[in-house]
Design a protein around this motif. Sequence first.
Motif, PDB file in Angstrom:
ATOM      1  N   CYS A 199       5.873 -11.543 -10.410  1.00  0.00           N
ATOM      2  CA  CYS A 199       5.376 -10.818 -11.585  1.00  0.00           C
ATOM      3  C   CYS A 199       5.215  -9.331 -11.273  1.00  0.00           C
ATOM      4  CB  CYS A 199       4.050 -11.419 -12.048  1.00  0.00           C
ATOM      5  SG  CYS A 199       3.402 -10.682 -13.570  1.00  0.00           S
ATOM      6  N   LEU A 200       4.599  -9.039 -10.144  1.00  0.00           N
ATOM      7  CA  LEU A 200       4.435  -7.634  -9.747  1.00  0.00           C
ATOM      8  C   LEU A 200       5.785  -6.958  -9.527  1.00  0.00           C
ATOM      9  CD1 LEU A 200       1.401  -7.757  -7.289  1.00  0.00           C
ATOM     10  CD2 LEU A 200       1.528  -6.502  -9.451  1.00  0.00           C
TER      11      LEU A 200
ATOM     12  N   LYS B   8      -2.343  -3.131  -8.121  1.00  0.00           N
ATOM     13  CA  LYS B   8      -0.956  -2.784  -7.823  1.00  0.00           C
ATOM     14  C   LYS B   8      -0.137  -2.464  -9.073  1.00  0.00           C
ATOM     15  CE  LYS B   8      -0.923  -5.483  -3.556  1.00  0.00           C
ATOM     16  NZ  LYS B   8      -0.474  -6.712  -2.877  1.00  0.00           N
TER      17      LYS B   8
ATOM     18  N   LEU C 272      -5.983 -11.811 -14.157  1.00  0.00           N
ATOM     19  CA  LEU C 272      -5.372 -11.115 -13.028  1.00  0.00           C
ATOM     20  C   LEU C 272      -6.389 -10.934 -11.912  1.00  0.00           C
ATOM     21  CD1 LEU C 272      -3.178  -8.265 -14.556  1.00  0.00           C
ATOM     22  CD2 LEU C 272      -2.587 -10.656 -14.122  1.00  0.00           C
TER      23      LEU C 272
ATOM     24  N   ASN D  67      -0.173 -13.708 -11.193  1.00  0.00           N
ATOM     25  CA  ASN D  67      -0.604 -13.130  -9.921  1.00  0.00           C
ATOM     26  C   ASN D  67       0.432 -13.295  -8.808  1.00  0.00           C
ATOM     27  OD1 ASN D  67      -3.352 -12.118 -10.481  1.00  0.00           O
ATOM     28  ND2 ASN D  67      -3.780 -14.265 -10.962  1.00  0.00           N
TER      29      ASN D  67
ATOM     30  N   ASP E 144      -6.566  -7.812  -6.692  1.00  0.00           N
ATOM     31  CA  ASP E 144      -5.445  -7.294  -5.919  1.00  0.00           C
ATOM     32  C   ASP E 144      -4.232  -7.029  -6.809  1.00  0.00           C
ATOM     33  OD1 ASP E 144      -4.127  -6.702  -3.301  1.00  0.00           O
ATOM     34  OD2 ASP E 144      -2.894  -8.419  -3.888  1.00  0.00           O
ATOM     35  N   THR E 145      -3.923  -7.977  -7.701  1.00  0.00           N
ATOM     36  CA  THR E 145      -2.796  -7.787  -8.621  1.00  0.00           C
ATOM     37  C   THR E 145      -3.023  -6.574  -9.500  1.00  0.00           C
ATOM     38  OG1 THR E 145      -2.265 -10.153  -8.657  1.00  0.00           O
ATOM     39  CG2 THR E 145      -1.491  -8.826 -10.513  1.00  0.00           C
TER      40      THR E 145
END
Length: 257
Positions: free
Chosen positions: A109-110, A136, A129, A105, A132-133
């Motif tokens: 990572c994103l 995206k 997850l 998270n 929010d993650t």
Amino acid sequence: MEPQKSNIVVVTEGGPHIWAVINAIVDSLGPVNVILETPESKKQLLVRRARRQGWVSVIGQLGTMVLTRLGKRFFAGHADEMIAEQKMQTEPKPGQSIIHVPSANAPECLDAIARLQPGVVFLAGCRMLSRDTLSKIACPVVNYHAGITPKYRGMNGGYWALVSGDTQNFGTTVLLVDAGVDTGGALKQARGKPGRGDSISSYALRQASFSRDICVEAVRDVLAGKVATIDPGLPSRQWYHPTIWFYLWTGLRTGIW
């Protein structure tokens, strides 16, 4: 290590049974990029659970978690025999692209997923997850779960199927990821049997041994745009680690360890 070009990103904490699945995907579909998160601390995990279940249950679960870890060391020979017998590759392949992040998270990572622009993100043995993650990530996100959903969501699905007398549902699921705990639509399921000498310390490895094909098939289907869920026709329940007193009493009474 410089990431390879790939349509597949795997997010995981790692572990022998997870690498067996990842390497099966690599062997069938080509290179993947692995995002390896730092495991969540047991303290954080237990504090979060205690808010829901109370400290008595959580302390009991901690006892079983410690016993399971000791069992992996004590019965390492059994695991080695299974790995050899099932021809599993339980370590990263030479040259495997691995990107280290503090959490699945975390912004890192994103950022990695956005940079790699995969066609699918495959979760295997990582923390849940956040909503929010998940919002995206632009591509489909699927999860390998060591249990038959929705009946055995959460932890130790194989163990709970066996102690419930539900041996026909000792298995695994690849499912779409939503904001719940293993509540997304099932894509593929595999069922098998524990082997002689298996216990809660080795069920995950046993399950991975007969589930590599469904992981490959699910990833291949998602990349091809074929996202079709199945209805297992089962009730839904979330499970946790058994408490140490339940585990020991049940093992002595039934021989299921």
